[in-house]
Design a protein around this motif. Structure first.
Motif, mmCIF file in Angstrom:
data_model
loop_
_atom_site.group_PDB
_atom_site.id
_atom_site.type_symbol
_atom_site.label_atom_id
_atom_site.label_comp_id
_atom_site.label_asym_id
_atom_site.label_seq_id
_atom_site.Cartn_x
_atom_site.Cartn_y
_atom_site.Cartn_z
ATOM 1 N N TYR A 241 0.845 -1.193 0.000
ATOM 2 C CA TYR A 241 0.000 0.000 0.000
ATOM 3 C C TYR A 241 0.882 1.245 0.000
ATOM 4 C CZ TYR A 241 -3.968 -3.033 0.823
ATOM 5 O OH TYR A 241 -4.933 -4.006 0.689
ATOM 6 N N GLY A 242 0.447 2.247 -0.746
ATOM 7 C CA GLY A 242 1.222 3.472 -0.867
ATOM 8 C C GLY A 242 2.286 3.432 -1.954
ATOM 9 N N ALA A 243 2.420 2.294 -2.645
ATOM 10 C CA ALA A 243 3.416 2.184 -3.720
ATOM 11 C C ALA A 243 3.112 3.182 -4.831
ATOM 12 C CB ALA A 243 3.428 0.768 -4.276
ATOM 13 N N ARG A 244 4.151 3.616 -5.496
ATOM 14 C CA ARG A 244 3.992 4.534 -6.633
ATOM 15 C C ARG A 244 3.739 3.696 -7.875
ATOM 16 N NH1 ARG A 244 4.330 9.707 -7.903
ATOM 17 N NH2 ARG A 244 5.431 10.442 -9.756
ATOM 18 N N LEU A 245 2.581 3.904 -8.502
ATOM 19 C CA LEU A 245 2.145 3.047 -9.599
ATOM 20 C C LEU A 245 1.711 3.854 -10.823
ATOM 21 C CD1 LEU A 245 -0.152 0.509 -7.664
ATOM 22 C CD2 LEU A 245 2.265 0.233 -8.242
ATOM 23 N N GLN A 246 1.871 3.225 -11.963
ATOM 24 C CA GLN A 246 1.249 3.667 -13.211
ATOM 25 C C GLN A 246 0.128 2.675 -13.518
ATOM 26 O OE1 GLN A 246 3.440 2.795 -16.737
ATOM 27 N NE2 GLN A 246 2.373 4.292 -18.014
ATOM 28 N N CYS A 247 -1.086 3.168 -13.766
ATOM 29 C CA CYS A 247 -2.235 2.279 -13.932
ATOM 30 C C CYS A 247 -3.045 2.638 -15.171
ATOM 31 C CB CYS A 247 -3.160 2.354 -12.711
ATOM 32 S SG CYS A 247 -2.348 1.986 -11.143
ATOM 33 N N LEU A 248 -3.527 1.612 -15.861
ATOM 34 C CA LEU A 248 -4.538 1.759 -16.898
ATOM 35 C C LEU A 248 -5.785 1.037 -16.410
ATOM 36 C CD1 LEU A 248 -2.008 2.533 -18.593
ATOM 37 C CD2 LEU A 248 -3.084 1.389 -20.529
ATOM 38 N N VAL A 249 -6.910 1.732 -16.438
ATOM 39 C CA VAL A 249 -8.186 1.178 -15.958
ATOM 40 C C VAL A 249 -9.120 1.038 -17.155
ATOM 41 C CG1 VAL A 249 -10.175 1.579 -14.448
ATOM 42 C CG2 VAL A 249 -7.879 2.218 -13.677
ATOM 43 N N THR A 250 -9.841 -0.071 -17.198
ATOM 44 C CA THR A 250 -10.701 -0.315 -18.355
ATOM 45 C C THR A 250 -12.040 -0.886 -17.932
ATOM 46 O OG1 THR A 250 -10.721 -1.264 -20.587
ATOM 47 C CG2 THR A 250 -9.930 -2.688 -18.812
ATOM 48 N N HIS A 251 -12.999 -0.830 -18.850
ATOM 49 C CA HIS A 251 -14.300 -1.478 -18.642
ATOM 50 C C HIS A 251 -14.933 -1.718 -20.002
ATOM 51 C CE1 HIS A 251 -17.204 1.811 -19.594
ATOM 52 N NE2 HIS A 251 -16.150 2.568 -19.385
ATOM 53 N N GLY A 252 -15.963 -2.599 -20.007
ATOM 54 C CA GLY A 252 -16.723 -2.842 -21.219
ATOM 55 C C GLY A 252 -17.882 -1.860 -21.294
ATOM 56 N N ASP A 253 -18.952 -2.193 -20.603
ATOM 57 C CA ASP A 253 -20.096 -1.286 -20.487
ATOM 58 C C ASP A 253 -20.445 -1.163 -19.007
ATOM 59 O OD1 ASP A 253 -22.022 0.417 -21.452
ATOM 60 O OD2 ASP A 253 -23.526 -1.155 -21.742
ATOM 61 N N PHE A 254 -19.433 -0.872 -18.196
ATOM 62 C CA PHE A 254 -19.558 -0.857 -16.741
ATOM 63 C C PHE A 254 -18.724 0.308 -16.179
ATOM 64 C CE2 PHE A 254 -18.559 -3.509 -12.667
ATOM 65 C CZ PHE A 254 -19.546 -2.845 -11.965
ATOM 66 N N PRO A 255 -19.073 1.561 -16.577
ATOM 67 C CA PRO A 255 -18.257 2.713 -16.165
ATOM 68 C C PRO A 255 -18.198 2.893 -14.659
ATOM 69 C CG PRO A 255 -20.318 3.423 -17.188
ATOM 70 C CD PRO A 255 -20.203 1.958 -17.432
ATOM 71 N N GLU A 256 -19.280 2.528 -13.957
ATOM 72 C CA GLU A 256 -19.255 2.687 -12.496
ATOM 73 C C GLU A 256 -18.228 1.759 -11.855
ATOM 74 O OE1 GLU A 256 -23.064 0.289 -13.518
ATOM 75 O OE2 GLU A 256 -21.794 1.823 -14.438
ATOM 76 N N GLY A 257 -18.003 0.604 -12.471
ATOM 77 C CA GLY A 257 -16.962 -0.301 -11.977
ATOM 78 C C GLY A 257 -15.581 0.299 -12.143
ATOM 79 N N ALA A 258 -15.346 0.919 -13.298
ATOM 80 C CA ALA A 258 -14.061 1.580 -13.538
ATOM 81 C C ALA A 258 -13.851 2.731 -12.559
ATOM 82 C CB ALA A 258 -13.998 2.082 -14.981
ATOM 83 N N GLU A 259 -14.918 3.485 -12.284
ATOM 84 C CA GLU A 259 -14.811 4.593 -11.331
ATOM 85 C C GLU A 259 -14.488 4.078 -9.929
ATOM 86 O OE1 GLU A 259 -14.747 7.864 -11.866
ATOM 87 O OE2 GLU A 259 -14.839 7.386 -14.001
ATOM 88 N N GLU A 260 -15.107 2.966 -9.541
ATOM 89 C CA GLU A 260 -14.836 2.370 -8.232
ATOM 90 C C GLU A 260 -13.368 1.943 -8.121
ATOM 91 O OE1 GLU A 260 -17.224 -0.902 -5.532
ATOM 92 O OE2 GLU A 260 -18.273 0.032 -7.217
ATOM 93 N N LEU A 261 -12.847 1.368 -9.188
ATOM 94 C CA LEU A 261 -11.439 0.968 -9.188
ATOM 95 C C LEU A 261 -10.522 2.184 -9.092
ATOM 96 C CD1 LEU A 261 -11.208 -1.906 -11.836
ATOM 97 C CD2 LEU A 261 -10.750 -2.077 -9.379
ATOM 98 N N LYS A 262 -10.816 3.221 -9.850
ATOM 99 C CA LYS A 262 -9.966 4.420 -9.811
ATOM 100 C C LYS A 262 -9.968 5.042 -8.418
ATOM 101 C CE LYS A 262 -11.818 6.457 -13.429
ATOM 102 N NZ LYS A 262 -12.092 7.517 -14.420
ATOM 103 N N LYS A 263 -11.125 5.054 -7.776
ATOM 104 C CA LYS A 263 -11.222 5.590 -6.408
ATOM 105 C C LYS A 263 -10.345 4.772 -5.469
ATOM 106 C CE LYS A 263 -14.764 6.820 -2.950
ATOM 107 N NZ LYS A 263 -14.459 5.897 -1.832
#
Length: 282
Positions: free
Chosen positions: A222-244
């Motif tokens: 936890y707290g690691a410095r990361l580069q992330c790509l977040v994706t979804h199909g037709d589930f934008p709220e899931g992607a938002e939850e992951l980004k949060k």
């Protein structure tokens, strides 16, 4: 003297602005609805594709032909460019085989074809970082070494409602597809050894998405410095939850929003939400 150019295929699912910014050449795969054929991310949008999929239409996919690869490679070859062509896992698609046949047809020593063993956002993060490295003036050999390192360091996890689409496309075993339909269980998947692999099963979407964050915490700290790509199909709220969850639990140097294209979407369905992360080293 030519430049070092990065080529990939449409399963990297990179946003158009990134493709244009880094001058990445993208060779499209094809998606079929019955007799209708479309070039992935060129002739059909993700929105239209998932609308048709959720309405019950069934799609299939195919790789580019060697001749199509030749068409995309030829301007780069004529420019004397060094080409690193990074593609979807050869265990998931014949795309790498087509690229290699095109390389043989062109007989061009400056063309290197790389089987990423990945698809979707983990392929995308490799391609993006390779294009950035090329822009920074790294050599082809240096970039190939970096790709190997990134592959050893990245972590990719995604959630789907069920394994129906993967099973239908022959991407996962029937027994696993059956398990994913039980008791509101949401399969968590990863990519391992060039194939989509079950990781674990979690009951309920929110718990499954939270579990992705906790897995990343276990892997990176936890707290690691990361580069992330977040994706979804037709589930934008899931992607938002992951980004949060990523923002709250890690020091994210970069979070890039992406959207599944039609080829990856054919094999995972509309309910997918997931991410790939790489540690950022100073």
């Amino acid at each position: 003297m030519g430049k070092l150019r990065i080529v990939t295929d449409s399963t990297a699912d990179l946003p158009d602005d990134i493709v244009q910014r880094y001058n990445i050449t993208v060779v499209p795969l094809k998606v079929f609805f019955g007799e209708e054929v479309y070039l992935d991310r060129v002739e059909i949008t993700s929105e239209e594709f998932f609308r048709r999929q959720t309405n019950g239409e069934t799609s299939s996919t195919s790789q580019p032909s060697p001749a199509e690869f030749v068409e995309y490679y030829t301007p780069l070859v004529k420019g004397g460019d060094e080409i690193i062509s990074i593609h979807i896992s050869s265990l998931m698609s014949g795309t790498v085989q087509s690229a290699n046949l095109a390389r043989t047809m062109l007989n061009y020593p400056g063309l290197e074809v790389i089987d990423s063993g990945m698809a979707g956002v983990p392929l995308g993060i490799l391609v993006l970082n390779a294009a950035r490295a090329a822009e920074e003036g790294k050599s082809g050999e240096e970039i190939k070494g970096l790709i190997s390192r990134w592959l050893s360091e990245l972590e990719v996890y995604f959630m789907v409602d069920s394994l129906e689409y993967l099973q239908r496309g022959g991407r996962i075993g029937k027994a696993q597809a059956f398990l994913g339909t039980l008791l509101n269980v949401k399969p968590l998947l990863t990519i391992n050894g060039g194939l989509v692999s079950p990781y674990e099963k979690v009951r309920g979407k929110s718990k499954a998405l939270a579990r992705i964050i906790s897995i990343l915490g276990d892997k990176f700290g936890y707290g690691a410095r990361l580069q992330c790509l977040v994706t979804h199909g037709d589930f934008p709220e899931g992607a938002e939850e992951l980004k949060k969850g990523l923002r709250e639990n890690f020091n994210c140097a970069e979070i890039i929003d992406t959207r599944l294209g039609t080829v990856v979407g054919t094999h995972v369905g509309p309910s997918l939400a997931g991410c790939v992360c790489l540690p950022v080293k100073d």
